[in-house]
Design an enzyme around this catalytic site. Structure first.
Site, mmCIF file in Angstrom:
data_model
loop_
_atom_site.group_PDB
_atom_site.id
_atom_site.type_symbol
_atom_site.label_atom_id
_atom_site.label_comp_id
_atom_site.label_asym_id
_atom_site.label_seq_id
_atom_site.Cartn_x
_atom_site.Cartn_y
_atom_site.Cartn_z
ATOM 1 C CE LYS A 36 -3.860 -2.303 2.244
ATOM 2 N NZ LYS A 36 -4.470 -2.665 0.989
ATOM 3 C CB CYS A 37 4.294 1.706 -0.631
ATOM 4 S SG CYS A 37 5.675 2.835 -0.801
ATOM 5 N N GLY A 38 3.172 4.259 -2.227
ATOM 6 C CA GLY A 38 3.205 4.964 -3.499
ATOM 7 C C GLY A 38 4.161 4.316 -4.496
ATOM 8 C CB THR A 40 2.710 -0.615 -4.265
ATOM 9 O OG1 THR A 40 2.869 -0.422 -2.856
ATOM 10 C CG2 THR A 40 2.191 -2.023 -4.512
#
Length: 162
Positions: A36-38, A40
């Protein structure tokens, strides 16, 4: 004192203890990943490198981490489901670990010391920090989270041709 990645063990995402010795002689890209990371979407580029160079003695090793903004909240099955259904990940994934602090996985404590970041900083700054490892198991370079897999490919090819 450890001088190569082969001295370390890690539990894979299925719960099996794995020795990094299994990858002796390969060029590795070790990455702390999150769902759920930018950053990803870099899974797509990591998987492309894996598909393109696996037969040349290369592997990505993904280590899920929830230390940055709670961006890897899932359990092992949720992480595995996300990676396989969203990005068709075929490279090895390991169980969720910590990469900084007193509970950092020993592999990451070693990587941080062996391949410091900008201005010599040891701490991992965010998800998708990448470490390029040569065929002898030594860290060659640390890449910032914003450095895409595509930008690493030239360095990777140099190692594969060495």
């Amino acid at each position: 004192m450890n001088d190569t990645v082969y001295a370390f063990d890690a539990r894979d995402i299925h719960g099996a203890e794995r020795r990094l010795e299994e990858w002796r002689g390969q060029v590795l890209l070790i990455v702390n990943v999150a769902s759920k990371c930018g950053f990803t979407p870099q899974y797509k580029g990591l998987e492309a490198l894996q598909a393109r160079y696996a037969d040349c003695g290369f592997s990505v090793l993904g280590f899920p981490c929830d230390q940055f903004g709670h961006q890897e909240p899932g359990d092992a099955q949720e992480i595995l489901d996300f990676c396989s259904t969203t990005y068709d990940v075929s490279f090895p994934l390991f169980e969720k670990i910590e990469v900084n602090g007193a509970n950092a996985h020993p592999l990451y404590a070693w990587l941080r010391a062996e391949a410091p970041g900008v201005l010599g900083s040891a701490a991992i700054k965010w998800n998708f920090t990448k470490f390029l490892i040569d065929r002898e198991g030594r860290p060659l370079r640390r890449y910032a989270p914003a450095t895409t897999p595509e930008r690493i490919e030239a360095d990777l090819r140099v190692q594969l041709e060495a």
